[in-house]
Write an enzyme that holds these catalytic residues in place. Structure first.
Site, PDB file in Angstrom:
ATOM      1  N   GLY A 155       0.687  -1.084  -0.114  1.00  0.00           N
ATOM      2  CA  GLY A 155       0.092   0.056   0.001  1.00  0.00           C
ATOM      3  C   GLY A 155       0.946   1.283  -0.057  1.00  0.00           C
ATOM      4  O   GLY A 155       2.054   1.195   0.453  1.00  0.00           O
ATOM      5  N   CYS A 156       0.125   2.362  -0.262  1.00  0.00           N
ATOM      6  CA  CYS A 156       0.815   3.715  -0.451  1.00  0.00           C
ATOM      7  C   CYS A 156       1.360   4.189   0.890  1.00  0.00           C
ATOM      8  O   CYS A 156       2.668   4.444   1.026  1.00  0.00           O
ATOM      9  CB  CYS A 156       0.162   4.553  -1.157  1.00  0.00           C
ATOM     10  SG  CYS A 156      -1.614   4.839  -0.317  1.00  0.00           S
ATOM     11  N   TYR A 157       0.733   4.155   2.157  1.00  0.00           N
ATOM     12  CA  TYR A 157       0.999   4.487   3.314  1.00  0.00           C
ATOM     13  C   TYR A 157       2.055   3.624   3.798  1.00  0.00           C
ATOM     14  O   TYR A 157       3.002   4.080   4.330  1.00  0.00           O
ATOM     15  CB  TYR A 157       0.004   4.633   4.120  1.00  0.00           C
ATOM     16  CG  TYR A 157      -1.182   5.869   4.078  1.00  0.00           C
ATOM     17  CD1 TYR A 157      -0.693   7.125   4.011  1.00  0.00           C
ATOM     18  CD2 TYR A 157      -2.609   5.632   3.874  1.00  0.00           C
ATOM     19  CE1 TYR A 157      -1.463   8.189   4.036  1.00  0.00           C
ATOM     20  CE2 TYR A 157      -3.407   6.711   3.653  1.00  0.00           C
ATOM     21  CZ  TYR A 157      -2.842   8.169   3.715  1.00  0.00           C
ATOM     22  OH  TYR A 157      -3.631   9.053   3.811  1.00  0.00           O
TER      23      TYR A 157
END
EC number: 1.2.1.38
Length: 339
Positions: A155-157
């Protein structure tokens, strides 16, 4: 040349993948696909995304279920920029052929199916694929990615958070009695292309969401190896993530200790840039880079690390491309960094 397909090509991440693949000297984009009932089927990628107006040859094809086996056998690589449920349901068939599959959803990032069901809202039943899936944090799992048939792209986070924190955790420099605190702000593209009141320009300001319960928390904790406090925020800008991470360091840890550590860990990682000042989102927007900077308060024993990425690129598409490069035998940065 390797034959490639993108499923879910109409969204922001899918379109970014189309752009990256089209510019890759060793890949041929054979199929751009959307769900069978998508209103975008039959349109060109150029009609949906003005920045891809030069790619009029790519027409979005509806993906009927009977085509999954065909793609698995005919493609060398398949990118899934699809909802979690679709990736979950399609993975067994897509990964049964010669194709290597790079899933940008969250369907195969968590190994604990109970934790998965709690955070994603449905039961995980694709156990064999889950066991095969390799977590695609390219800077840390390059060897495993190069051998994998299924890659769960982070995921990006978690990407921004893990790149900031893993050097400290792996070196034993975190005070385990104090959880790292991650405050991260994302642009509205992180919510996807579908129109929503909550992500409309007039409505978006700056606010926390998913407090003490966001699905990326267990992903960060699993792949870091320690609990964290993670608070995501939505900002009124298009692209990027800025994560500010506060940690309590092990006793006696100095500024020079961290300077040397980050240089040692990332000195040979071309996508991670170690900055001499705290980065801003504009520094990384539309690039594959993660920019890091840190500062230690030796008196209190705390440190603050800032990590900046483009959520659509290093947080999704360009990280998937790093993984595909490794799996297909190319340098991780092929098609991403020139010069």
């Amino acid at each position: 040349m390797f034959n490639v397909a993108v499923i879910g090509a109409s969204g922001y991440t899918g379109a970014q993948l189309v752009s990256l693949i089209s510019g890759h000297s060793h890949m041929t984009l054979q199929h751009v696909l959307v769900s069978e009932n998508s209103q975008d089927a039959g349109k060109t990628i150029a009609q949906l995304h003005g920045n891809l107006a030069h790619l009029t040859q790519h027409v979005l094809e509806p993906l009927a279920p009977h085509r999954l086996a065909e793609l698995a056998d005919s493609m060398d690589a398949i990118f899934l920029a699809t909802p979690h449920e679709a990736s979950h349901d399609w993975m067994a068939e897509l990964s049964a052929g010669k194709a290597k599959v790079f899933d940008l959803s969250g369907a195969f990032r968590l190994k604990d199916t109970e934790v998965f069901a709690k955070h994603y809202g449905f039961a995980h039943t694709s156990q064999e694929c889950l066991a095969q899936a390799v977590y695609g944090l390219a800077e840390y799992n390059a060897d495993a990615i190069s051998q994998a048939s299924i890659v769960a792209v982070p995921g990006c986070y978690p990407t921004a958070s893990l790149l900031a924190l893993k050097p400290l955790h792996d070196a034993g420099l975190l005070d385990n009695s104090v959880r790292p605190i991650i405050n991260a702000v994302s642009g509205v593209s992180g919510a996807g292309r579908k129109a929503s009141l909550g992500t409309s320009f007039y409505e978006v300001s700056l606010q926390a969401y998913g407090v003490l319960g966001h699905r990326h928390t267990p992903e960060i904790e699993l792949h870091l190896g320690t609990p964290v406090i993670f608070t995501p925020h939505l900002g009124n800008f298009k692209r990027g993530i800025l994560a500010t991470v506060t940690v309590k360091l092990a006793s006696g840890t100095s500024q020079s200790t961290l300077d040397n550590l980050y240089s040692e860990v990332y000195g040979d990682q071309p996508v991670v840039r170690l900055r001499e000042s705290f980065p801003k989102i504009d520094d990384v927007a539309h690039t594959p880079y993660c920019d890091l900077h840190w500062k230690v308060d030796e008196q209190s024993g705390y440190a603050v690390i800032t990590s900046a990425i483009d959520n659509v690129m290093k947080g999704a598409a360009s990280q998937a491309m790093q993984c595909a490069n490794l799996a297909l035998g190319f340098p991780a940065t092929e098609g991403l960094i020139n010069g």
